[in-house]
Design a protein around this motif. Structure first.
Motif, PDB file in Angstrom:
ATOM      1  N   TRP A 142      -8.681   1.209 -19.402  1.00 22.84           N
ATOM      2  CA  TRP A 142      -7.344   1.687 -19.776  1.00 22.84           C
ATOM      3  C   TRP A 142      -7.110   1.566 -21.275  1.00 22.84           C
ATOM      4  O   TRP A 142      -6.479   2.435 -21.882  1.00 22.84           O
ATOM      5  N   THR A 169      -0.856   2.210 -20.554  1.00 28.02           N
ATOM      6  CA  THR A 169      -0.700   1.108 -19.615  1.00 28.02           C
ATOM      7  C   THR A 169      -0.453   1.728 -18.243  1.00 28.02           C
ATOM      8  O   THR A 169       0.519   2.460 -18.071  1.00 28.02           O
ATOM      9  N   PRO A 170      -1.320   1.459 -17.268  1.00 23.52           N
ATOM     10  CA  PRO A 170      -1.158   2.104 -15.958  1.00 23.52           C
ATOM     11  C   PRO A 170       0.061   1.587 -15.209  1.00 23.52           C
ATOM     12  O   PRO A 170       0.403   0.412 -15.288  1.00 23.52           O
ATOM     13  N   SER A 171       0.729   2.483 -14.503  1.00 22.54           N
ATOM     14  CA  SER A 171       1.837   2.109 -13.633  1.00 22.54           C
ATOM     15  C   SER A 171       1.926   3.128 -12.510  1.00 22.54           C
ATOM     16  O   SER A 171       1.552   4.298 -12.682  1.00 22.54           O
ATOM     17  N   ALA A 172       2.422   2.690 -11.347  1.00 25.71           N
ATOM     18  CA  ALA A 172       2.523   3.562 -10.189  1.00 25.71           C
ATOM     19  C   ALA A 172       3.351   4.799 -10.510  1.00 25.71           C
ATOM     20  O   ALA A 172       4.375   4.726 -11.193  1.00 25.71           O
ATOM     21  N   ASN A 173       2.891   5.948 -10.063  1.00 25.47           N
ATOM     22  CA  ASN A 173       3.541   7.251 -10.213  1.00 25.47           C
ATOM     23  C   ASN A 173       3.524   7.811 -11.631  1.00 25.47           C
ATOM     24  O   ASN A 173       4.159   8.831 -11.892  1.00 25.47           O
ATOM     25  N   ALA A 174       2.831   7.151 -12.547  1.00 24.57           N
ATOM     26  CA  ALA A 174       2.709   7.684 -13.905  1.00 24.57           C
ATOM     27  C   ALA A 174       1.760   8.885 -13.885  1.00 24.57           C
ATOM     28  O   ALA A 174       0.796   8.926 -13.132  1.00 24.57           O
ATOM     29  N   LEU A 219      -0.929   8.506 -10.830  1.00 22.40           N
ATOM     30  CA  LEU A 219      -1.470   7.208 -10.465  1.00 22.40           C
ATOM     31  C   LEU A 219      -0.764   6.651  -9.224  1.00 22.40           C
ATOM     32  O   LEU A 219       0.445   6.749  -9.105  1.00 22.40           O
ATOM     33  N   GLN A 220      -1.551   6.098  -8.343  1.00 24.15           N
ATOM     34  CA  GLN A 220      -1.028   5.497  -7.102  1.00 24.15           C
ATOM     35  C   GLN A 220      -1.044   3.987  -7.223  1.00 24.15           C
ATOM     36  O   GLN A 220      -1.843   3.422  -7.958  1.00 24.15           O
ATOM     37  N   SER A 221      -0.184   3.336  -6.463  1.00 23.12           N
ATOM     38  CA  SER A 221      -0.165   1.868  -6.489  1.00 23.12           C
ATOM     39  C   SER A 221      -1.069   1.313  -5.425  1.00 23.12           C
ATOM     40  O   SER A 221      -1.503   1.975  -4.536  1.00 23.12           O
TER      41      SER A 221
END
Length: 82
Positions: free
Chosen positions: A28, A34-39, A80-82
């Motif tokens: 990353w 910075t990865p986050s859910a639903n981004a 992106l999925q969680s």
């Protein structure tokens, strides 16, 4: 230059029935996000096959252009999925 700055990127490939499989891991930090859910993350994947006498086959995931890497507006979105 394209394809020359691969520090931290890991990949593997293998032959499978009917073709091949490729797995790529990109940290990353190298992407600067910075990865986050639903981004949404802009991404484009191209595969070029060369059988020793020049490029013969090209496969594009999102847009059929040899210059996608120079124009991020042509990228597709990965959610992106969680």
């Amino acid at each position: 230059n394209q394809g020359t700055n691969t520090s931290g990127i890991v990949f593997a490939n293998q032959s499978i029935s009917g073709g091949y499989q490729v797995e790529i891991a990109i940290p990353w930090a190298r992407l600067g996000v910075t990865p986050s859910a639903n981004a949404a993350l802009g991404i484009d994947l191209d595969v070029w096959q060369n059988f020793g006498s020049g490029v013969k086959n090209k496969l594009y995931w999102n847009n059929a252009s040899d210059n996608d890497w120079t124009n991020p507006s042509l990228f597709g979105d990965a959610i992106l999925q969680s």
